[in-house]
Scaffold this motif. Structure first.
Motif, PDB file in Angstrom:
ATOM      1  N   ALA A 186       0.849  -1.195   0.000  1.00  0.00           N
ATOM      2  CA  ALA A 186       0.000   0.000   0.000  1.00  0.00           C
ATOM      3  C   ALA A 186       0.885   1.246   0.000  1.00  0.00           C
ATOM      4  CB  ALA A 186      -0.906  -0.015   1.229  1.00  0.00           C
ATOM      5  N   ALA A 187       0.349   2.329  -0.499  1.00  0.00           N
ATOM      6  CA  ALA A 187       1.091   3.584  -0.527  1.00  0.00           C
ATOM      7  C   ALA A 187       1.525   3.968   0.891  1.00  0.00           C
ATOM      8  CB  ALA A 187       0.223   4.684  -1.120  1.00  0.00           C
ATOM      9  N   GLY A 188       2.770   4.373   1.025  1.00  0.00           N
ATOM     10  CA  GLY A 188       3.285   4.793   2.324  1.00  0.00           C
ATOM     11  C   GLY A 188       3.861   3.665   3.162  1.00  0.00           C
ATOM     12  N   VAL A 189       3.766   2.421   2.697  1.00  0.00           N
ATOM     13  CA  VAL A 189       4.309   1.284   3.433  1.00  0.00           C
ATOM     14  C   VAL A 189       5.700   0.991   2.892  1.00  0.00           C
ATOM     15  CG1 VAL A 189       4.034  -1.154   3.981  1.00  0.00           C
ATOM     16  CG2 VAL A 189       2.027   0.321   3.848  1.00  0.00           C
ATOM     17  N   LEU A 190       6.678   0.857   3.790  1.00  0.00           N
ATOM     18  CA  LEU A 190       8.046   0.593   3.381  1.00  0.00           C
ATOM     19  C   LEU A 190       8.238  -0.873   3.027  1.00  0.00           C
ATOM     20  CD1 LEU A 190      10.013   2.541   6.149  1.00  0.00           C
ATOM     21  CD2 LEU A 190       9.482   3.306   3.841  1.00  0.00           C
ATOM     22  N   GLY A 191       9.027  -1.108   1.990  1.00  0.00           N
ATOM     23  CA  GLY A 191       9.428  -2.473   1.667  1.00  0.00           C
ATOM     24  C   GLY A 191      10.529  -2.902   2.635  1.00  0.00           C
ATOM     25  N   LEU A 192      10.945  -4.131   2.565  1.00  0.00           N
ATOM     26  CA  LEU A 192      11.945  -4.657   3.492  1.00  0.00           C
ATOM     27  C   LEU A 192      13.263  -3.891   3.399  1.00  0.00           C
ATOM     28  CD1 LEU A 192      12.768  -6.703   5.618  1.00  0.00           C
ATOM     29  CD2 LEU A 192      13.404  -8.260   3.766  1.00  0.00           C
ATOM     30  N   LYS A 193      13.758  -3.649   2.185  1.00  0.00           N
ATOM     31  CA  LYS A 193      15.030  -2.928   2.024  1.00  0.00           C
ATOM     32  C   LYS A 193      14.934  -1.520   2.594  1.00  0.00           C
ATOM     33  CE  LYS A 193      16.928  -5.252  -2.009  1.00  0.00           C
ATOM     34  NZ  LYS A 193      17.379  -5.097  -3.398  1.00  0.00           N
ATOM     35  N   GLU A 194      13.838  -0.842   2.305  1.00  0.00           N
ATOM     36  CA  GLU A 194      13.660   0.520   2.812  1.00  0.00           C
ATOM     37  C   GLU A 194      13.539   0.527   4.333  1.00  0.00           C
ATOM     38  OE1 GLU A 194      12.306   0.361  -1.374  1.00  0.00           O
ATOM     39  OE2 GLU A 194      11.677  -0.771   0.369  1.00  0.00           O
ATOM     40  N   PHE A 195      12.851  -0.461   4.885  1.00  0.00           N
ATOM     41  CA  PHE A 195      12.696  -0.557   6.332  1.00  0.00           C
ATOM     42  C   PHE A 195      14.051  -0.770   7.012  1.00  0.00           C
ATOM     43  CE2 PHE A 195      12.164  -3.070  10.190  1.00  0.00           C
ATOM     44  CZ  PHE A 195      11.302  -2.259  10.915  1.00  0.00           C
ATOM     45  N   ILE A 196      14.840  -1.677   6.472  1.00  0.00           N
ATOM     46  CA  ILE A 196      16.159  -1.950   7.052  1.00  0.00           C
ATOM     47  C   ILE A 196      17.067  -0.734   6.910  1.00  0.00           C
ATOM     48  CG2 ILE A 196      18.251  -3.351   6.773  1.00  0.00           C
ATOM     49  CD1 ILE A 196      16.368  -5.703   6.103  1.00  0.00           C
ATOM     50  N   HIS A 197      17.022  -0.085   5.753  1.00  0.00           N
ATOM     51  CA  HIS A 197      17.835   1.115   5.555  1.00  0.00           C
ATOM     52  C   HIS A 197      17.433   2.210   6.548  1.00  0.00           C
ATOM     53  CE1 HIS A 197      20.309   4.059   3.595  1.00  0.00           C
ATOM     54  NE2 HIS A 197      19.261   4.857   3.489  1.00  0.00           N
ATOM     55  N   ARG A 198      16.139   2.399   6.724  1.00  0.00           N
ATOM     56  CA  ARG A 198      15.657   3.418   7.663  1.00  0.00           C
ATOM     57  C   ARG A 198      16.113   3.102   9.087  1.00  0.00           C
ATOM     58  NH1 ARG A 198      11.274   4.870  10.977  1.00  0.00           N
ATOM     59  NH2 ARG A 198      10.680   7.029  10.746  1.00  0.00           N
ATOM     60  N   LYS A 199      16.039   1.835   9.471  1.00  0.00           N
ATOM     61  CA  LYS A 199      16.477   1.407  10.793  1.00  0.00           C
ATOM     62  C   LYS A 199      17.969   1.696  10.984  1.00  0.00           C
ATOM     63  CE  LYS A 199      17.600  -2.922  11.832  1.00  0.00           C
ATOM     64  NZ  LYS A 199      18.896  -2.876  12.394  1.00  0.00           N
ATOM     65  N   ASN A 200      18.766   1.403   9.966  1.00  0.00           N
ATOM     66  CA  ASN A 200      20.206   1.646  10.042  1.00  0.00           C
ATOM     67  C   ASN A 200      20.534   3.132  10.116  1.00  0.00           C
ATOM     68  OD1 ASN A 200      20.765  -1.084   9.992  1.00  0.00           O
ATOM     69  ND2 ASN A 200      21.061  -1.151   7.774  1.00  0.00           N
ATOM     70  N   VAL A 201      19.806   3.937   9.357  1.00  0.00           N
ATOM     71  CA  VAL A 201      20.038   5.385   9.374  1.00  0.00           C
ATOM     72  C   VAL A 201      19.675   5.964  10.742  1.00  0.00           C
ATOM     73  CG1 VAL A 201      19.264   7.597   8.412  1.00  0.00           C
ATOM     74  CG2 VAL A 201      19.815   5.689   6.895  1.00  0.00           C
ATOM     75  N   LEU A 202      18.561   5.527  11.303  1.00  0.00           N
ATOM     76  CA  LEU A 202      18.175   6.017  12.633  1.00  0.00           C
ATOM     77  C   LEU A 202      19.183   5.587  13.698  1.00  0.00           C
ATOM     78  CD1 LEU A 202      14.312   5.482  12.540  1.00  0.00           C
ATOM     79  CD2 LEU A 202      15.559   7.645  12.441  1.00  0.00           C
ATOM     80  N   SER A 203      19.699   4.377  13.584  1.00  0.00           N
ATOM     81  CA  SER A 203      20.710   3.897  14.509  1.00  0.00           C
ATOM     82  C   SER A 203      21.984   4.737  14.395  1.00  0.00           C
ATOM     83  CB  SER A 203      21.019   2.429  14.222  1.00  0.00           C
ATOM     84  OG  SER A 203      22.087   1.982  15.011  1.00  0.00           O
ATOM     85  N   LEU A 204      22.371   5.029  13.180  1.00  0.00           N
ATOM     86  CA  LEU A 204      23.544   5.865  12.943  1.00  0.00           C
ATOM     87  C   LEU A 204      23.340   7.261  13.524  1.00  0.00           C
ATOM     88  CD1 LEU A 204      26.283   6.392  11.657  1.00  0.00           C
ATOM     89  CD2 LEU A 204      25.089   6.838   9.501  1.00  0.00           C
ATOM     90  N   TYR A 205      22.174   7.838  13.327  1.00  0.00           N
ATOM     91  CA  TYR A 205      21.868   9.170  13.855  1.00  0.00           C
ATOM     92  C   TYR A 205      21.990   9.180  15.379  1.00  0.00           C
ATOM     93  CZ  TYR A 205      19.492  13.673  14.316  1.00  0.00           C
ATOM     94  OH  TYR A 205      19.177  14.973  14.607  1.00  0.00           O
ATOM     95  N   ARG A 206      21.468   8.130  16.027  1.00  0.00           N
ATOM     96  CA  ARG A 206      21.574   8.046  17.486  1.00  0.00           C
ATOM     97  C   ARG A 206      23.033   7.959  17.931  1.00  0.00           C
ATOM     98  NH1 ARG A 206      17.835   5.083  16.211  1.00  0.00           N
ATOM     99  NH2 ARG A 206      16.354   3.766  17.090  1.00  0.00           N
ATOM    100  N   LYS A 207      23.836   7.169  17.222  1.00  0.00           N
ATOM    101  CA  LYS A 207      25.258   7.048  17.555  1.00  0.00           C
ATOM    102  C   LYS A 207      25.974   8.385  17.409  1.00  0.00           C
ATOM    103  CE  LYS A 207      25.846   2.185  16.366  1.00  0.00           C
ATOM    104  NZ  LYS A 207      26.463   1.236  15.423  1.00  0.00           N
ATOM    105  N   ILE A 208      25.623   9.104  16.361  1.00  0.00           N
ATOM    106  CA  ILE A 208      26.235  10.414  16.138  1.00  0.00           C
ATOM    107  C   ILE A 208      25.875  11.361  17.272  1.00  0.00           C
ATOM    108  CG2 ILE A 208      26.153  12.461  14.651  1.00  0.00           C
ATOM    109  CD1 ILE A 208      25.864  10.425  12.295  1.00  0.00           C
TER     110      ILE A 208
END
Length: 82
Positions: free
Chosen positions: A7-29
């Motif tokens: 559905a529109a606005g739902v992340l696929g698996l790759k996008e979900f994992i990428h988003r999780k990694n980016v948020l984790s990186l932001y927290r580390k920074i």
């Protein structure tokens, strides 16, 4: 909805994992920045990090994203928070 489509606005698996990694990186920074004793420098770096992430928020170029992630991870590790 057709099989295999999200559905529109739902992340696929790759996008979900990428988003999780980016948020984790932001927290580390932010954790690394919070270790800086000078409040002025700390605020400047927080603003800079926020601006960098906002600027790259909609980037879809995977090689660019990979390089961006690598550069941030390298900086966080050098700062001692990785």
């Amino acid at each position: 909805m057709a099989a295999g489509r999200l559905a529109a606005g739902v992340l696929g698996l790759k996008e979900f994992i990428h988003r999780k990694n980016v948020l984790s990186l932001y927290r580390k920074i932010l954790k690394a920045i919070n270790q800086i004793p000078n409040e002025g420098d700390k605020q400047h770096l927080k603003n800079w990090a926020r601006q960098e992430f906002k600027q790259n928020k909609n980037a879809t170029d995977q090689p660019h994203n990979g390089f961006f992630d690598f550069q941030w991870h390298k900086g966080v590790i050098l700062a001692g928070a990785g």
